[in-house]
Design a protein around this motif. Structure first.
Motif, PDB file in Angstrom:
ATOM      1  N   LEU A 203       0.832  -1.202   0.000  1.00 44.88           N
ATOM      2  CA  LEU A 203       0.000   0.000   0.000  1.00 44.88           C
ATOM      3  C   LEU A 203       0.869   1.256   0.000  1.00 44.88           C
ATOM      4  O   LEU A 203       0.568   2.229  -0.699  1.00 44.88           O
ATOM      5  CB  LEU A 203      -0.916  -0.003   1.227  1.00 44.88           C
ATOM      6  CG  LEU A 203      -1.914   1.161   1.336  1.00 44.88           C
ATOM      7  CD1 LEU A 203      -2.857   1.169   0.144  1.00 44.88           C
ATOM      8  CD2 LEU A 203      -2.694   1.075   2.642  1.00 44.88           C
ATOM      9  N   HIS A 204       1.962   1.243   0.766  1.00 43.17           N
ATOM     10  CA  HIS A 204       2.867   2.404   0.818  1.00 43.17           C
ATOM     11  C   HIS A 204       3.490   2.662  -0.555  1.00 43.17           C
ATOM     12  O   HIS A 204       3.663   3.816  -0.963  1.00 43.17           O
ATOM     13  CB  HIS A 204       3.964   2.174   1.858  1.00 43.17           C
ATOM     14  CG  HIS A 204       3.455   2.173   3.267  1.00 43.17           C
ATOM     15  ND1 HIS A 204       2.848   3.273   3.843  1.00 43.17           N
ATOM     16  CD2 HIS A 204       3.457   1.202   4.233  1.00 43.17           C
ATOM     17  CE1 HIS A 204       2.504   2.995   5.098  1.00 43.17           C
ATOM     18  NE2 HIS A 204       2.866   1.737   5.353  1.00 43.17           N
ATOM     19  N   THR A 205       3.830   1.588  -1.248  1.00 40.18           N
ATOM     20  CA  THR A 205       4.442   1.739  -2.573  1.00 40.18           C
ATOM     21  C   THR A 205       3.442   2.310  -3.568  1.00 40.18           C
ATOM     22  O   THR A 205       3.770   3.211  -4.354  1.00 40.18           O
ATOM     23  CB  THR A 205       4.969   0.389  -3.081  1.00 40.18           C
ATOM     24  OG1 THR A 205       5.944  -0.117  -2.166  1.00 40.18           O
ATOM     25  CG2 THR A 205       5.600   0.525  -4.451  1.00 40.18           C
ATOM     26  N   VAL A 206       2.216   1.811  -3.542  1.00 42.38           N
ATOM     27  CA  VAL A 206       1.186   2.261  -4.486  1.00 42.38           C
ATOM     28  C   VAL A 206       0.853   3.736  -4.276  1.00 42.38           C
ATOM     29  O   VAL A 206       0.648   4.485  -5.240  1.00 42.38           O
ATOM     30  CB  VAL A 206      -0.086   1.405  -4.340  1.00 42.38           C
ATOM     31  CG1 VAL A 206      -1.228   1.971  -5.187  1.00 42.38           C
ATOM     32  CG2 VAL A 206       0.200  -0.034  -4.759  1.00 42.38           C
ATOM     33  N   GLU A 207       0.815   4.179  -3.033  1.00 42.86           N
ATOM     34  CA  GLU A 207       0.411   5.553  -2.725  1.00 42.86           C
ATOM     35  C   GLU A 207       1.535   6.578  -2.914  1.00 42.86           C
ATOM     36  O   GLU A 207       1.275   7.779  -2.935  1.00 42.86           O
ATOM     37  CB  GLU A 207      -0.109   5.622  -1.285  1.00 42.86           C
ATOM     38  CG  GLU A 207      -1.427   4.873  -1.100  1.00 42.86           C
ATOM     39  CD  GLU A 207      -1.924   4.941   0.325  1.00 42.86           C
ATOM     40  OE1 GLU A 207      -1.137   5.368   1.207  1.00 42.86           O
ATOM     41  OE2 GLU A 207      -3.092   4.586   0.568  1.00 42.86           O
ATOM     42  N   ASP A 208       2.762   6.120  -3.060  1.00 45.39           N
ATOM     43  CA  ASP A 208       3.897   7.026  -3.245  1.00 45.39           C
ATOM     44  C   ASP A 208       4.366   6.953  -4.696  1.00 45.39           C
ATOM     45  O   ASP A 208       4.931   5.937  -5.123  1.00 45.39           O
ATOM     46  CB  ASP A 208       5.040   6.624  -2.307  1.00 45.39           C
ATOM     47  CG  ASP A 208       6.186   7.641  -2.319  1.00 45.39           C
ATOM     48  OD1 ASP A 208       6.308   8.379  -3.315  1.00 45.39           O
ATOM     49  OD2 ASP A 208       6.946   7.681  -1.336  1.00 45.39           O
ATOM     50  N   PRO A 209       4.148   8.005  -5.494  1.00 38.28           N
ATOM     51  CA  PRO A 209       4.547   7.973  -6.912  1.00 38.28           C
ATOM     52  C   PRO A 209       6.027   7.673  -7.123  1.00 38.28           C
ATOM     53  O   PRO A 209       6.390   6.975  -8.077  1.00 38.28           O
ATOM     54  CB  PRO A 209       4.201   9.379  -7.415  1.00 38.28           C
ATOM     55  CG  PRO A 209       3.163   9.887  -6.473  1.00 38.28           C
ATOM     56  CD  PRO A 209       3.493   9.277  -5.142  1.00 38.28           C
ATOM     57  N   ASN A 210       6.877   8.186  -6.247  1.00 36.30           N
ATOM     58  CA  ASN A 210       8.313   7.950  -6.395  1.00 36.30           C
ATOM     59  C   ASN A 210       8.658   6.481  -6.185  1.00 36.30           C
ATOM     60  O   ASN A 210       9.444   5.895  -6.945  1.00 36.30           O
ATOM     61  CB  ASN A 210       9.102   8.813  -5.412  1.00 36.30           C
ATOM     62  CG  ASN A 210       9.004  10.292  -5.739  1.00 36.30           C
ATOM     63  OD1 ASN A 210       9.108  10.691  -6.888  1.00 36.30           O
ATOM     64  ND2 ASN A 210       8.790  11.110  -4.714  1.00 36.30           N
ATOM     65  N   ARG A 211       8.057   5.877  -5.162  1.00 37.48           N
ATOM     66  CA  ARG A 211       8.368   4.487  -4.853  1.00 37.48           C
ATOM     67  C   ARG A 211       7.860   3.540  -5.938  1.00 37.48           C
ATOM     68  O   ARG A 211       8.572   2.621  -6.352  1.00 37.48           O
ATOM     69  CB  ARG A 211       7.783   4.102  -3.491  1.00 37.48           C
ATOM     70  CG  ARG A 211       8.433   4.821  -2.323  1.00 37.48           C
ATOM     71  CD  ARG A 211       7.879   4.383  -0.992  1.00 37.48           C
ATOM     72  NE  ARG A 211       8.192   2.992  -0.693  1.00 37.48           N
ATOM     73  CZ  ARG A 211       7.910   2.389   0.461  1.00 37.48           C
ATOM     74  NH1 ARG A 211       7.308   3.077   1.422  1.00 37.48           N
ATOM     75  NH2 ARG A 211       8.235   1.145   0.660  1.00 37.48           N
ATOM     76  N   ILE A 212       6.638   3.785  -6.420  1.00 36.81           N
ATOM     77  CA  ILE A 212       6.089   2.888  -7.442  1.00 36.81           C
ATOM     78  C   ILE A 212       6.861   3.042  -8.752  1.00 36.81           C
ATOM     79  O   ILE A 212       7.128   2.072  -9.460  1.00 36.81           O
ATOM     80  CB  ILE A 212       4.571   3.125  -7.654  1.00 36.81           C
ATOM     81  CG1 ILE A 212       3.977   2.027  -8.548  1.00 36.81           C
ATOM     82  CG2 ILE A 212       4.296   4.494  -8.247  1.00 36.81           C
ATOM     83  CD1 ILE A 212       3.947   0.668  -7.958  1.00 36.81           C
ATOM     84  N   SER A 213       7.262   4.275  -9.075  1.00 39.89           N
ATOM     85  CA  SER A 213       8.013   4.501 -10.306  1.00 39.89           C
ATOM     86  C   SER A 213       9.377   3.825 -10.248  1.00 39.89           C
ATOM     87  O   SER A 213       9.798   3.153 -11.200  1.00 39.89           O
ATOM     88  CB  SER A 213       8.181   6.004 -10.546  1.00 39.89           C
ATOM     89  OG  SER A 213       8.965   6.245 -11.686  1.00 39.89           O
ATOM     90  N   ASN A 214      10.064   3.969  -9.111  1.00 43.18           N
ATOM     91  CA  ASN A 214      11.384   3.356  -8.975  1.00 43.18           C
ATOM     92  C   ASN A 214      11.300   1.832  -8.958  1.00 43.18           C
ATOM     93  O   ASN A 214      12.180   1.154  -9.494  1.00 43.18           O
ATOM     94  CB  ASN A 214      12.068   3.854  -7.701  1.00 43.18           C
ATOM     95  CG  ASN A 214      12.521   5.293  -7.825  1.00 43.18           C
ATOM     96  OD1 ASN A 214      12.938   5.722  -8.894  1.00 43.18           O
ATOM     97  ND2 ASN A 214      12.442   6.035  -6.744  1.00 43.18           N
ATOM     98  N   LYS A 215      10.237   1.301  -8.363  1.00 43.54           N
ATOM     99  CA  LYS A 215      10.085  -0.156  -8.364  1.00 43.54           C
ATOM    100  C   LYS A 215       9.878  -0.674  -9.778  1.00 43.54           C
ATOM    101  O   LYS A 215      10.431  -1.702 -10.172  1.00 43.54           O
ATOM    102  CB  LYS A 215       8.907  -0.560  -7.475  1.00 43.54           C
ATOM    103  CG  LYS A 215       8.692  -2.078  -7.466  1.00 43.54           C
ATOM    104  CD  LYS A 215       7.627  -2.528  -6.505  1.00 43.54           C
ATOM    105  CE  LYS A 215       7.481  -4.046  -6.534  1.00 43.54           C
ATOM    106  NZ  LYS A 215       6.470  -4.545  -5.574  1.00 43.54           N
ATOM    107  N   MET A 216       9.073   0.048 -10.563  1.00 45.48           N
ATOM    108  CA  MET A 216       8.809  -0.402 -11.928  1.00 45.48           C
ATOM    109  C   MET A 216      10.063  -0.285 -12.804  1.00 45.48           C
ATOM    110  O   MET A 216      10.261  -1.089 -13.715  1.00 45.48           O
ATOM    111  CB  MET A 216       7.645   0.390 -12.530  1.00 45.48           C
ATOM    112  CG  MET A 216       6.306   0.093 -11.859  1.00 45.48           C
ATOM    113  SD  MET A 216       5.934  -1.684 -11.892  1.00 45.48           S
ATOM    114  CE  MET A 216       4.629  -1.786 -10.658  1.00 45.48           C
ATOM    115  N   LEU A 217      10.895   0.717 -12.534  1.00 42.71           N
ATOM    116  CA  LEU A 217      12.163   0.806 -13.250  1.00 42.71           C
ATOM    117  C   LEU A 217      13.047  -0.402 -12.948  1.00 42.71           C
ATOM    118  O   LEU A 217      13.724  -0.937 -13.839  1.00 42.71           O
ATOM    119  CB  LEU A 217      12.895   2.097 -12.870  1.00 42.71           C
ATOM    120  CG  LEU A 217      12.341   3.399 -13.458  1.00 42.71           C
ATOM    121  CD1 LEU A 217      13.088   4.597 -12.872  1.00 42.71           C
ATOM    122  CD2 LEU A 217      12.461   3.404 -14.975  1.00 42.71           C
TER     123      LEU A 217
END
Length: 461
Positions: A203-217
């Motif tokens: 949930l923390h990753t989904v709600e944080d644009p920076n975290r979700i973007s870096n994870k997808m990279l």
């Protein structure tokens, strides 16, 4: 499919794409004819800086079966394959899936006509559904296989959703295509729910644009493992340039020494006049040493490749191909005869003096087979024209018209046309050519179109 495809990539970039099989030996040259009114030339644009800042390439394994049920044919016999083989086939499909969606969405985003845009959007929507279904139909149950599948599924789901939402955010306004919009939004919502139900991201990753973007990279880099080739880049002529510098310095010092001896013969003893004369001599040495060195280096470097690149398989580290790269300004007299002949085909109003920027790349692919399942490599090279655009003038002219006694005016944008000639030769075959016209202004590329060649000039397949 054409041997080499040239297309507009974004607002101010173009790219060429081609494939090469085992044992290929291909020389490819692009000649950009930049009208002198653009103000671009060796005096204003450093070709080496342009190469490093505005030209990007991507080289990977390729399969033409992207839009076929590749996962079924590759994954059907999972028990007969190792985990590493499964991962390689999975990555190949996922990577090409992502590249195809990325390419299609960029092309779609350039369409301004509402009917054409929404028709293409609907086709892309149906393609995404079809490919995701085929991909998920073969989800493995074994945990050691499943983790790789979930990483790819997580990324593809998120990437498709982001691409579709980006297209909708820039879509032409029209109420006639609300059903298509609703379908696309519905697909984006279902993919969001799919990732949520699979618990791919916290949930923390989904709600944080920076975290979700870096994870997808990170997931994208994992997908590229074994598919995108590693390149080892090397600057050529470093030792030769040092020798040129030494030779130029020796030549200058020879002249300087002769002048010093001459000065000592003219002035007896250490006088102020002798000191001033020596200062002038040394000053001229510093001025001309760089000029002589640069002039010698231009003569020696002319026609030589500036860089080399070795492409390696990221899994086995085996060399897959070797490349030599050229990037330089040329004089019209140095052009191949057939390139000059093609250029003469232009209409009289387009026959303007131009600076010629040349890009060449010679690729030799290994004679050894690639990893099992791979038969072709694909190269995509992007050329950003943004460094060209900064030299262009904004449109300042106005066109006036009169109607019913009222005078109105329209602003006119300044447009420039760049001719680009592509020459390609495979092994010892005859050189084939293609000519393109790139129409651009200061902010965007307006059109990229292919032109006919004169009779007798071999045209690219």
């Amino acid at each position: 499919m054409a041997k080499i495809r040239v297309k507009q990539e974004e607002s101010l970039s173009i790219k060429f794409i081609h494939q090469m099989k085992v044992g290929a030996n291909r020389r490819l040259d692009l000649y950009f004819f930049l009208p002198k009114e653009m103000g671009i030339g060796p005096h204003s644009l450093n070709e080496e800086e342009y190469y490093h800042s505005a030209i990007t390439g991507r080289r990977s394994y390729y399969s033409s079966a992207l839009h076929l049920p590749l996962v079924q044919s590759r994954f059907a016999s999972q028990k007969k394959r190792t985990v590493e083989e499964f991962r390689l086939y999975l990555n190949l499909f996922a990577y090409q899936f992502a590249v195809a969606i990325e390419t299609d969405s960029k092309e779609l985003g350039q369409i301004e006509d509402a009917e054409e845009f929404y028709g293409a959007l609907n086709a892309l929507y149906e393609l995404v559904i079809q490919l995701l279904k085929k991909f998920r139909r073969n989800e493995p149950s074994d945990p050691k296989w499943k983790s790789y599948f979930e990483n790819a599924d997580n990324y593809l789901s998120w990437f498709c959703e982001q691409r579709l939402l980006k297209l909708l955010s820039r879509a032409p306004r029209s109420s006639e295509f609300s059903e298509i919009v609703e379908n696309v939004i519905g697909l984006c919502r279902s993919e969001h729910e799919h990732r949520k139900s699979k618990r791919y991201n916290s949930l923390h990753t989904v709600e944080d644009p920076n975290r979700i973007s870096n994870k997808m990279l990170l997931l994208r880099r994992l997908i590229q493992q074994g598919v995108v080739l590693k390149d080892e880049f090397k600057v050529l002529g470093v030792g030769l340039k040092k020798m040129t510098t030494g030779f130029a310095t020796a030549m200058v010092m020879l002249v300087v020494s002769a002048l010093i001896i001459k000065a000592q013969g003219v002035f007896s003893g250490l006088t102020i006049a002798l000191v001033l004369t020596l200062a002038v001599i040394y000053g001229f040495r510093e001025i001309f040493k760089e000029d002589i060195r640069n002039a010698l280096w231009r003569v020696i470097q002319k026609g030589r490749p500036k860089w080399s690149r070795i492409l390696r398989d990221t899994t086995s580290q085996a060399p897959i191909a070797k490349q030599l790269v050229w990037m330089d300004f040329m004089k019209s007299a140095e052009l191949p005869a057939k390139v000059s002949e093609i250029l003469k085909r232009r209409h009289s109003q387009n026959k303007l003096d131009a600076e010629v920027l040349h890009y060449g790349i010679h690729t030799r692919v290994t004679q050894k087979d690639f990893l099992a399942g791979y038969t072709t490599i694909q190269e995509q090279v992007n050329f950003s024209l943004a460094p060209f655009a900064r030299y262009l003038e904004r449109g300042k002219a106005k066109i006036y018209r009169e109607q019913d006694g009222k005078i109105s005016n329209d602003s006119v944008e300044r447009r420039y046309q760049i001719n680009m000639i592509l020459a390609v030769r495979d092994d010892k075959d005859e050189v084939q050519y293609a000519r393109y016209k790139i129409t651009m202004n200061r902010s965007t590329i307006i059109d990229v179109s292919q032109s006919d060649l004169p009779d007798g000039i071999p045209e690219m397949d």
